[in-house]
Design a protein around this motif. Sequence first.
Motif, mmCIF file in Angstrom:
data_model
loop_
_atom_site.group_PDB
_atom_site.id
_atom_site.type_symbol
_atom_site.label_atom_id
_atom_site.label_comp_id
_atom_site.label_asym_id
_atom_site.label_seq_id
_atom_site.Cartn_x
_atom_site.Cartn_y
_atom_site.Cartn_z
ATOM 1 N N GLU A 163 29.467 44.844 38.013
ATOM 2 C CA GLU A 163 29.439 43.408 38.248
ATOM 3 C C GLU A 163 29.176 42.638 36.950
ATOM 4 O O GLU A 163 29.772 41.582 36.712
ATOM 5 C CB GLU A 163 28.362 43.074 39.290
ATOM 6 N N SER A 164 28.284 43.171 36.124
ATOM 7 C CA SER A 164 28.004 42.510 34.845
ATOM 8 C C SER A 164 29.234 42.512 33.952
ATOM 9 O O SER A 164 29.569 41.489 33.324
ATOM 10 C CB SER A 164 26.842 43.210 34.134
ATOM 11 N N TYR A 165 29.943 43.628 33.911
ATOM 12 C CA TYR A 165 31.146 43.706 33.082
ATOM 13 C C TYR A 165 32.250 42.810 33.629
ATOM 14 O O TYR A 165 33.031 42.239 32.856
ATOM 15 C CB TYR A 165 31.628 45.153 32.997
ATOM 16 N N ARG A 166 32.343 42.674 34.939
ATOM 17 C CA ARG A 166 33.344 41.767 35.510
ATOM 18 C C ARG A 166 33.042 40.326 35.106
ATOM 19 O O ARG A 166 33.954 39.557 34.756
ATOM 20 C CB ARG A 166 33.360 41.883 37.026
ATOM 21 N N ASP A 167 31.774 39.949 35.164
ATOM 22 C CA ASP A 167 31.405 38.587 34.759
ATOM 23 C C ASP A 167 31.677 38.369 33.271
ATOM 24 O O ASP A 167 32.170 37.304 32.866
ATOM 25 C CB ASP A 167 29.928 38.335 35.063
ATOM 26 N N MET A 168 31.360 39.380 32.446
ATOM 27 C CA MET A 168 31.611 39.253 31.014
ATOM 28 C C MET A 168 33.097 39.144 30.727
ATOM 29 O O MET A 168 33.519 38.367 29.859
ATOM 30 C CB MET A 168 30.998 40.442 30.275
ATOM 31 N N THR A 169 33.913 39.916 31.456
ATOM 32 C CA THR A 169 35.357 39.857 31.247
ATOM 33 C C THR A 169 35.913 38.495 31.648
ATOM 34 O O THR A 169 36.779 37.940 30.954
ATOM 35 C CB THR A 169 36.045 40.965 32.062
ATOM 36 N N ALA A 170 35.420 37.956 32.763
ATOM 37 C CA ALA A 170 35.856 36.612 33.164
ATOM 38 C C ALA A 170 35.438 35.577 32.125
ATOM 39 O O ALA A 170 36.208 34.648 31.821
ATOM 40 C CB ALA A 170 35.267 36.264 34.536
ATOM 41 N N SER A 171 34.241 35.739 31.559
ATOM 42 C CA SER A 171 33.799 34.812 30.511
ATOM 43 C C SER A 171 34.656 34.954 29.260
ATOM 44 O O SER A 171 34.978 33.957 28.601
ATOM 45 C CB SER A 171 32.329 35.070 30.176
ATOM 46 N N ARG A 213 35.348 48.746 40.866
ATOM 47 C CA ARG A 213 34.508 48.176 41.927
ATOM 48 C C ARG A 213 34.996 48.627 43.300
ATOM 49 O O ARG A 213 34.193 48.903 44.190
ATOM 50 C CB ARG A 213 34.541 46.650 41.835
ATOM 51 N N LYS A 224 40.304 43.802 32.960
ATOM 52 C CA LYS A 224 39.887 43.147 34.199
ATOM 53 C C LYS A 224 40.451 43.869 35.412
ATOM 54 O O LYS A 224 39.768 44.031 36.434
ATOM 55 C CB LYS A 224 40.358 41.688 34.177
ATOM 56 N N ASP A 243 25.616 47.402 39.398
ATOM 57 C CA ASP A 243 25.127 46.315 38.538
ATOM 58 C C ASP A 243 25.925 46.249 37.245
ATOM 59 O O ASP A 243 26.279 45.153 36.764
ATOM 60 C CB ASP A 243 23.640 46.511 38.236
#
Length: 361
Positions: free
Chosen positions: A270-278, A226, A219, A267
């Motif tokens: 951002e997608s990987y950041r969202d996946m890591t937060a999930s 980013r 993360k 893109d």
Amino acid sequence: MTRLFKKHYHPAGTAPGTLREVSLEQAGLLGPATFRLARREAGRWGAMQEISVAEIPEAAAEGPLCWLHVQGLPVAEELELLGERVGLHPLAQEDILNGGQRPKVERFDDGLVVILGIPEFDEEGDLHLYQLSLFMGANIVVSVMGETLDPFVVFRRRLKESGGRALGEPDDLLYGMLDAAVDHAFPVLDSVGERIEELELEILNQPDSSTLERLHGLKRELIMLRRYLWPTREVINQLLRDHNDLFTPDTRLWMRDVYDHTVQVIDLVESYRDMTASLLDVYLSSMSHRLNESMRKLTIVATVFMPLTFIVGVYGMNFAHPTSPFAMPELGWYWGYPVVWGVMIAVAVGMVVWFKRKRWF
């Protein structure tokens, strides 16, 4: 842990454009800067040759197009001479030496300066962020890479194999370098995607304390990616919007393709950041579920032993008086001991069967 925050500052009050001296530690790690020059003559690019600082050609409106690549961090005297020969502004020289700059584009009277960040994983899997500085003059393009990473290996091979039939103008050459720098992020993001998939499987199967540490490190790396890659999109957009007079219509068409690549990179980040937060939420939920399962099993075991503990506690009082009506008659029975054991076993088995029917375990 990977050290991502690296920036060198001047002492407070230092005049703008002051060039700092390279520390002995940096000089020992990076070694002396090398200068390599390639010229485009007769419609083809020649091989890159190593030159000294004194052999750097002076910028002029006429003459063959040159590409000067500086590998390593030059000292202040070398950078000042380079600036005098090609027209590099002192503020741009300062940005090159300081390092850790935010990606940006600046236009001076003598040319255009573009600073980008290039990510790279080393052999140990640690992320490093390198600064690439580009300068476009009238008939020369200068690239300065102050670290050991060389981002133009494939780019030089392409020039050599094709003979350089394209990239015959400074704006074309600058476009090719920008394209190579932006595309360098895709392999890094592919590696990040593989690490996310591995962590996802580990979290769903058997997470441990090291999983959280690696998840936190991932993360952190995505945040830094980013920070460097997001402004790159604005740099390309600014080149197309505010400095389009320096680019031919054909080059602007290809630059739009570089802009599309920056959008794809953002893109992915951002997608990987969202996946890591999930994944962090899944990890916390998984650990909470495992804790609840352990507590439920321990509670069932304790519940099964509660009536057994009561029975043996009662019989452990040993009240056996021959004349008292309140004495425990079972203490004098011949089969008293096995009967008590049978009762306790029956109670335990009955409770286990009842728990199974309730699907408590």
